[in-house]
Design an enzyme around this catalytic site. Structure first.
Site, PDB file in Angstrom:
ATOM      1  CG  ASP A  33      18.881  51.402 -94.236  1.00 51.17           C
ATOM      2  OD1 ASP A  33      19.479  51.216 -95.308  1.00 51.17           O
ATOM      3  OD2 ASP A  33      18.429  52.509 -93.875  1.00 51.17           O
ATOM      4  N   GLY A 118      24.177  42.075 -89.237  1.00 52.13           N
ATOM      5  CA  GLY A 118      22.993  41.433 -89.847  1.00 52.13           C
ATOM      6  C   GLY A 118      23.292  41.056 -91.286  1.00 52.13           C
ATOM      7  CB  VAL A 119      22.147  42.600 -94.467  1.00 55.19           C
ATOM      8  CG1 VAL A 119      22.515  42.560 -95.947  1.00 55.19           C
ATOM      9  CG2 VAL A 119      20.638  42.470 -94.273  1.00 55.19           C
ATOM     10  CE1 TYR A 120      25.603  45.486 -96.528  1.00 54.60           C
ATOM     11  CE2 TYR A 120      26.832  47.127 -95.285  1.00 54.60           C
ATOM     12  CZ  TYR A 120      26.042  46.775 -96.382  1.00 54.60           C
ATOM     13  OH  TYR A 120      25.685  47.739 -97.296  1.00 54.60           O
TER      14      TYR A 120
END
Ligand code: APR
Length: 346
Positions: A33, A118-120
């Site tokens: 993002d 990734g982050v999630y």
């Protein structure tokens, strides 16, 4: 190949659209993002502010601005919470909605990151399986070039045992271009030389290892007869062999080329031109889709003018899977990826 798995920075790709693994505000963040917003510039943020974000599993579309691709399709993947809160269905929905937007806009190409991995925190190997499954299902009914960008190696969780098995297989088979030997032991030296020289066993005392006095023997009766057999077959082209094998397997053309991840146009070219010469990757993809044993795979490759080489890790890994009767393209790609090789089809 309608689905290509590639290792690339998605912001560098030139497609009709790239998909962004955004959050529900669409106002940017880290990971892919952040990379997309940084590459596209502030105008993307201004447009996103007007969109008002979206719910998890949904997707929208914006202009691409400064990135090479024309459009961005932001979608919001699920956070991983153990897998019991509908995460998989929501992740599938991200791919379906983004592909539906691409289809509505008649895009010819689209690139996906590995959404939510990734982050999630979505386990990368499961995220990869969901992505490949949803994209290949879409490609059964639709013509589009889809890139799935694997940004880091951990997406493929190849088991240690499988990795070690393949490494040992490569070690046994791998010779360098000029009669190089894997010096593990004399036996493999001979097999490496025989493999390279395509000879019958020779008088091993003459093999000093230093001044290699090698007397390649005349091709034996066996070799001669197989050469005769091969010449007898010369009138069956690659295309004819492929169509014959599809019939023998009781498959339809569509089942075969879809399983091989070959697009319909290329298949009809092969079908309509009996002398068509496909690439090695294409020939191999069909051999795997038809689940041919090693000898038949080699025959099919030979019809296209190729061979499986023991000086090529990609070929050795393919040979490993065929020898072990494992034709799962996904597992083959996991291994190819783990050994830094090009990926086969999907
Ligand atoms: N190109 C391609 N893939 C990339 C890039 C890049 N430039 N950068 C990261 N990736 C990969 C990551 O390696 C990961 O496999 O994208 C995948 C998705 O990871 P994230 O970007 O962290 O996205 P996600 O897990 O869906 O989490 C979304 O993170 O960045 C924030 O605002 C975003 O809140 C949202 C959350």
């Amino acid at each position: 190949m309608p689905l290509k798995l590639i290792r690339e920075d998605i912001t560098k790709l030139t497609c009709d659209a790239i998909v962004n693994a955004a959050n529900s505000t669409f106002l940017g963040g880290g990971g892919v993002d952040g990379a997309i917003h940084e590459a596209a510039g502030n105008e993307l943020l201004l447009e996103c502010e007007k969109l008002g974000g979206c719910k998890t599993g949904e997707a929208k579309i914006t202009t691409g601005y400064k990135i090479p691709s024309k459009f961005v399709i932001p979608t919001v993947g699920p956070r991983w919470e153990g897998g019991y809160n509908g995460e998989e269905e929501l992740l599938r929905s991200c791919y379906r909605k983004a592909l539906a937007i691409a289809k509505e806009n008649e895009f010819e190409s689209i690139a996906f990151p590995l959404i939510s991995s990734g982050v999630y925190g979505y386990p990368k190997d499961q995220a990869l399986k969901v992505a490949v499954d949803e994209i290949t299902t879409f490609l059964i009914e639709n013509d589009m070039l889809v890139y799935l960008v694997i940004y880091d190696k951990s997406a493929y969780q190849i088991s240690k045992k499988l990795f070690d098995d393949i490494a040992a297989f490569i070690e046994d088979k791998y010779v360098d271009d000029h009669f190089g030997f894997n010096y593990r032991n004399r036996a493999s030296k001979e097999s490496a030389v025989l493999g390279a020289l395509e000879c019958e066993p020779f008088d091993s005392d003459a093999f000093t290892g230093k001044t290699q006095v090698l007397k390649p023997l005349q091709a034996s009766k066996k070799k001669k007869s197989s050469l005769d057999d091969a010449l007898k077959d010369i009138d069956e082209s690659f295309s004819e062999m492929l169509l014959r094998k599809i019939d023998e397997k009781g498959m339809t053309d569509a089942e075969c080329y879809k399983k091989a991840n070959i697009d319909r146009k290329l298949f009809s070219k092969i079908r309509s031109d009996r002398l068509y010469k496909p690439s090695k990757m294409t020939a191999l993809a069909f051999a795997i889709a038809l689940e041919l044993p090693l000898t038949e795979t080699k025959d099919m490759l030979m019809k296209a003018g190729f061979a499986l080489s023991h000086s090529n890790k990609f070929d050795i890994i393919i040979e490993y899977f065929i020898t072990n009767g494992n034709y799962d393209i996904f597992e083959i790609n996991e291994a190819l990826f783990a050994f830094d090789q090009a990926l086969l089809g999907v």
